[in-house]
Design a protein around this motif. Structure first.
Motif, PDB file in Angstrom:
ATOM      1  N   MET A   1      62.412   9.437  24.103  1.00  0.00           N
ATOM      2  CA  MET A   1      63.723   9.869  24.606  1.00  0.00           C
ATOM      3  C   MET A   1      64.824   9.558  23.594  1.00  0.00           C
ATOM      4  O   MET A   1      65.719  10.371  23.373  1.00  0.00           O
ATOM      5  N   GLU A   2      64.765   8.382  22.980  1.00  0.00           N
ATOM      6  CA  GLU A   2      65.766   8.020  21.964  1.00  0.00           C
ATOM      7  C   GLU A   2      65.713   8.995  20.796  1.00  0.00           C
ATOM      8  O   GLU A   2      66.754   9.445  20.314  1.00  0.00           O
TER       9      GLU A   2
ATOM     10  N   GLU B   1      67.225  12.280  21.795  1.00  0.00           N
ATOM     11  CA  GLU B   1      68.682  12.182  21.802  1.00  0.00           C
ATOM     12  C   GLU B   1      69.241  12.258  20.385  1.00  0.00           C
ATOM     13  O   GLU B   1      70.281  12.884  20.151  1.00  0.00           O
ATOM     14  N   GLU B   2      68.554  11.638  19.424  1.00  0.00           N
ATOM     15  CA  GLU B   2      68.991  11.695  18.032  1.00  0.00           C
ATOM     16  C   GLU B   2      68.951  13.129  17.521  1.00  0.00           C
ATOM     17  O   GLU B   2      69.876  13.585  16.830  1.00  0.00           O
TER      18      GLU B   2
ATOM     19  N   VAL C   1      69.149  15.890  19.302  1.00  0.00           N
ATOM     20  CA  VAL C   1      70.216  16.642  19.962  1.00  0.00           C
ATOM     21  C   VAL C   1      71.558  16.336  19.306  1.00  0.00           C
ATOM     22  O   VAL C   1      72.348  17.257  19.037  1.00  0.00           O
ATOM     23  N   ASP C   2      71.817  15.069  19.022  1.00  0.00           N
ATOM     24  CA  ASP C   2      73.074  14.695  18.365  1.00  0.00           C
ATOM     25  C   ASP C   2      73.211  15.391  17.012  1.00  0.00           C
ATOM     26  O   ASP C   2      74.282  15.900  16.675  1.00  0.00           O
TER      27      ASP C   2
ATOM     28  N   GLU D   1      73.887  19.093  17.550  1.00  0.00           N
ATOM     29  CA  GLU D   1      75.240  19.315  18.052  1.00  0.00           C
ATOM     30  C   GLU D   1      76.290  19.119  16.974  1.00  0.00           C
ATOM     31  O   GLU D   1      77.364  19.718  17.030  1.00  0.00           O
TER      32      GLU D   1
ATOM     33  N   SER E   1      60.547  16.889  23.769  1.00  0.00           N
ATOM     34  CA  SER E   1      60.844  17.254  25.147  1.00  0.00           C
ATOM     35  C   SER E   1      59.558  17.461  25.948  1.00  0.00           C
ATOM     36  O   SER E   1      59.428  16.961  27.073  1.00  0.00           O
TER      37      SER E   1
ATOM     38  N   CYS F   1      57.894  14.040  26.539  1.00  0.00           N
ATOM     39  CA  CYS F   1      58.564  13.274  27.597  1.00  0.00           C
ATOM     40  C   CYS F   1      58.205  13.842  28.970  1.00  0.00           C
ATOM     41  O   CYS F   1      57.943  13.088  29.904  1.00  0.00           O
TER      42      CYS F   1
END
Length: 83
Positions: free
Chosen positions: A16-17, A20-21, A23-24, A27, A47, A50
């Motif tokens: 998950m971490e 998130e990285e 996605v950041d 973005e 994804s 997870c």
């Protein structure tokens, strides 16, 4: 060792971490197209991983509840937002 093999071994929290990285970074928007595609593919693998791990955990929760004679087996369903 292939990257997908390494990802499969990650604990859920680490996966998950890493998602998130990714996605950041996506973005942020100031990375070359080829890198964006590579990151997107990595994010999709993370994804799916997870999601698979959550399904396995949900199944384990159902089995544990079923094995305890005092409890009634109920499928695990996270609460929806706004309820």
């Amino acid at each position: 060792m292939m990257e997908s093999d390494k990802l499969e071994d990650l604990p859920f929290e680490e996966a998950m971490e890493k998602l998130e990285e990714v996605v950041d970074q996506l973005e942020n928007g100031d990375i070359p197209l080829e890198e964006s595609i590579r990151l997107f593919e990595r994010g999709m693998r993370l994804s799916r991983l997870c999601g698979q791990k959550l399904e396995r955990l949900e199944s384990q929760v159902e089995k544990l509840v079923q094995e305890n004679g005092e409890w009634v087996k109920k499928p695990f369903a996270p609460e929806e937002d706004g309820e």
